[in-house]
Design a protein around this motif. Structure first.
Motif, PDB file in Angstrom:
ATOM      1  N   ALA A   1       0.830  -1.208   0.000  1.00  0.00           N
ATOM      2  CA  ALA A   1       0.000   0.000   0.000  1.00  0.00           C
ATOM      3  C   ALA A   1       0.862   1.254   0.000  1.00  0.00           C
ATOM      4  O   ALA A   1       0.547   2.238  -0.676  1.00  0.00           O
ATOM      5  N   SER A   2       1.971   1.218   0.746  1.00  0.00           N
ATOM      6  CA  SER A   2       2.862   2.376   0.795  1.00  0.00           C
ATOM      7  C   SER A   2       3.542   2.602  -0.551  1.00  0.00           C
ATOM      8  O   SER A   2       3.648   3.736  -1.027  1.00  0.00           O
ATOM      9  N   LEU A   3       3.998   1.526  -1.176  1.00  0.00           N
ATOM     10  CA  LEU A   3       4.635   1.650  -2.489  1.00  0.00           C
ATOM     11  C   LEU A   3       3.635   2.121  -3.543  1.00  0.00           C
ATOM     12  O   LEU A   3       3.981   2.890  -4.449  1.00  0.00           O
ATOM     13  N   LYS A   4       2.408   1.673  -3.423  1.00  0.00           N
ATOM     14  CA  LYS A   4       1.364   2.094  -4.360  1.00  0.00           C
ATOM     15  C   LYS A   4       1.104   3.593  -4.222  1.00  0.00           C
ATOM     16  O   LYS A   4       0.964   4.309  -5.218  1.00  0.00           O
ATOM     17  N   ARG A   5       1.046   4.067  -2.980  1.00  0.00           N
ATOM     18  CA  ARG A   5       0.861   5.503  -2.756  1.00  0.00           C
ATOM     19  C   ARG A   5       2.046   6.293  -3.324  1.00  0.00           C
ATOM     20  O   ARG A   5       1.876   7.326  -3.968  1.00  0.00           O
ATOM     21  N   HIS A   6       3.260   5.775  -3.084  1.00  0.00           N
ATOM     22  CA  HIS A   6       4.462   6.457  -3.568  1.00  0.00           C
ATOM     23  C   HIS A   6       4.471   6.524  -5.092  1.00  0.00           C
ATOM     24  O   HIS A   6       4.786   7.574  -5.676  1.00  0.00           O
ATOM     25  N   ALA A   7       4.121   5.407  -5.740  1.00  0.00           N
ATOM     26  CA  ALA A   7       4.105   5.377  -7.204  1.00  0.00           C
ATOM     27  C   ALA A   7       3.075   6.355  -7.759  1.00  0.00           C
ATOM     28  O   ALA A   7       3.329   7.051  -8.754  1.00  0.00           O
ATOM     29  N   LYS A   8       1.917   6.428  -7.119  1.00  0.00           N
ATOM     30  CA  LYS A   8       0.878   7.347  -7.575  1.00  0.00           C
ATOM     31  C   LYS A   8       1.330   8.794  -7.417  1.00  0.00           C
ATOM     32  O   LYS A   8       1.134   9.628  -8.315  1.00  0.00           O
ATOM     33  N   THR A   9       1.960   9.086  -6.282  1.00  0.00           N
ATOM     34  CA  THR A   9       2.446  10.447  -6.045  1.00  0.00           C
ATOM     35  C   THR A   9       3.509  10.828  -7.064  1.00  0.00           C
ATOM     36  O   THR A   9       3.515  11.940  -7.601  1.00  0.00           O
ATOM     37  N   GLN A  10       4.423   9.887  -7.337  1.00  0.00           N
ATOM     38  CA  GLN A  10       5.492  10.153  -8.291  1.00  0.00           C
ATOM     39  C   GLN A  10       4.950  10.350  -9.701  1.00  0.00           C
ATOM     40  O   GLN A  10       5.422  11.218 -10.447  1.00  0.00           O
ATOM     41  N   SER A  11       3.960   9.546 -10.081  1.00  0.00           N
ATOM     42  CA  SER A  11       3.400   9.670 -11.428  1.00  0.00           C
ATOM     43  C   SER A  11       2.678  11.004 -11.599  1.00  0.00           C
ATOM     44  O   SER A  11       2.779  11.648 -12.650  1.00  0.00           O
TER      45      SER A  11
END
Length: 290
Positions: A213-223
Motif C-alpha cells: 500500500a505504501s509503495l502504491k501511494r508512492h508510485a501514484k504520487t510520483q506519477s
C-alpha cells in the motif's frame, strides 16, 4: 522470472483464487462486532458491555496503528489479563507503511507477545481488539493485498493458539477478533492509540520493508508529480497564463452548467463560436478561422 528485490513485499494474488469459498463480509462483520448501522456512541456502549463479559483469565490485546503528518508510521499494543495491564509496547515503521499495515503488524505483534507470555497457560481465549474495521475483518481471513505476509502469519498463529502449553483444566480456546470504536473514550483503546503514536515518533531498530500500500501511494504520487512537471514543459502559453494544470482530476469548473463551462473552455482554448460576434460588430481585423 527475475527474483523480487529484498526490500519489496511479497504479494501472491493467486494464493487464494476468487472462486474459493470465503466468509461473507456480513458474517465477518457480525463476528467482530462491526458497527453495522450503529452510532459510535451505541457501538462504544455495546463494546464496553461486551468487554465486561470476557472472563478475567482470558488475555485481551488492544492494538492500534498511527501515521504522522510527515509519513512516519508506527503501531502499539497493550496486554490485559485479570483486569490488569501486563504489557505495553510501541513499534516504529518509519516511512514504509500505511496505517492499515501498521494496524495489522501491531495486532500480530500483540498476539505473538501474548502467546509467549507465561500466563497464556491460564487463558482460554485471546482477544484482539482494534479500531480499524478492515484489518479486523481480514485478520482471520485469506488476504491477497497489502501486508499479505502479516495476515498469513496471524492466521498461522491463530491455528497455533489451541496447541500452546496450558493447564489441564484450561480449554484450548481460540483467538477472537473484536472491533472497538476509535476515539470513543474507551480507556484501553486510547492507551493503545498512545503507544502507536509513540512508535511512529520513534526510530526503528532496523530498516523496515515498505508495504504494498505504501509503495502504491508512492508510485501514484510520483506519477502525478511527473505528469505535472511534463505539463509545465509542454503546456501552451495561454494555458500557463491561466494557470491551468493537470491536477486535480476534477477541477471545480466541472461543477458549472454546460453553458458557462463551454464559455470558459472556449476562452481558454481560443476555439469557439466567435465569428458571429466579430461579424456583428464589424471587427474587420478579427481572425475568424477557428
Amino acid at each position: 522470472m527475475a527474483d523480487k528485490p529484498a526490500d519489496l513485499p511479497a504479494i501472491n494474488p493467486l494464493q487464494y483464487a476468487p472462486w474459493h469459498p470465503r466468509e461473507p463480509r456480513g458474517n465477518a462483520q457480525a463476528r467482530i462486532g462491526a458497527p453495522m448501522g450503529r452510532t459510535k456512541e451505541q457501538a462504544a456502549a455495546n463494546f464496553m458491555a461486551f468487554q465486561r463479559t470476557i472472563p478475567s483469565s482470558d488475555i485481551v490485546i488492544f492494538s492500534d496503528g498511527s501515521r504522522l503528518a510527515d509519513g512516519r508510521a508506527g503501531g502499539g499494543y497493550i496486554r490485559l489479563q485479570a483486569h490488569h495491564q501486563f504489557l505495553r509496547s510501541s513499534l516504529s515503521y518509519r516511512h514504509g507503511k500505511e496505517v492499515f499495515d501498521a494496524e495489522a503488524e501491531a495486532a500480530l505483534a500483540g498476539a505473538q507477545a501474548a502467546i509467549a507470555y507465561p500466563t497464556a497457560q491460564f487463558a482460554t481465549n485471546l482477544w484482539i481488539c482494534l479500531d480499524n474495521l478492515e484489518v479486523a475483518i481480514r485478520l482471520l481471513s485469506p488476504s491477497t493485498g497489502s501486508s499479505q505476509e502479516i495476515f498469513e502469519s496471524f492466521r498461522t498463529l491463530a491455528a497455533a493458539w489451541p496447541l500452546r502449553k496450558r493447564l489441564p483444566h484450561t480449554k484450548s480456546g481460540s483467538i477472537q477478533i473484536r472491533w472497538v470504536p476509535g476515539h470513543a473514550k474507551i480507556p484501553e483503546n486510547e492507551a493503545a492509540d498512545l503507544t502507536a503514536k509513540e512508535g511512529a515518533a520513534s526510530t526503528p531498530p532496523a530498516p523496515q520493508k515498505s508495504s504494498y500500500a505504501s509503495l502504491k501511494r508512492h508510485a501514484k504520487t510520483q506519477s502525478l508529480s511527473a505528469a505535472q512537471s511534463q505539463w509545465q514543459k509542454v503546456a501552451p502559453q495561454s494555458y500557463q497564463d491561466l494557470e491551468i494544470t493537470t491536477s486535480p482530476k476534477r477541477p471545480g469548473e466541472l461543477q458549472l452548467n454546460r453553458l458557462d463551462l463551454g464559455r470558459i473552455i472556449a476562452a481558454r482554448t481560443g476555439h469557439g463560436d466567435f465569428a458571429d460576434y466579430h461579424e456583428r460588430f464589424n471587427h474587420d481585423d478579427a481572425y475568424l478561422l477557428c
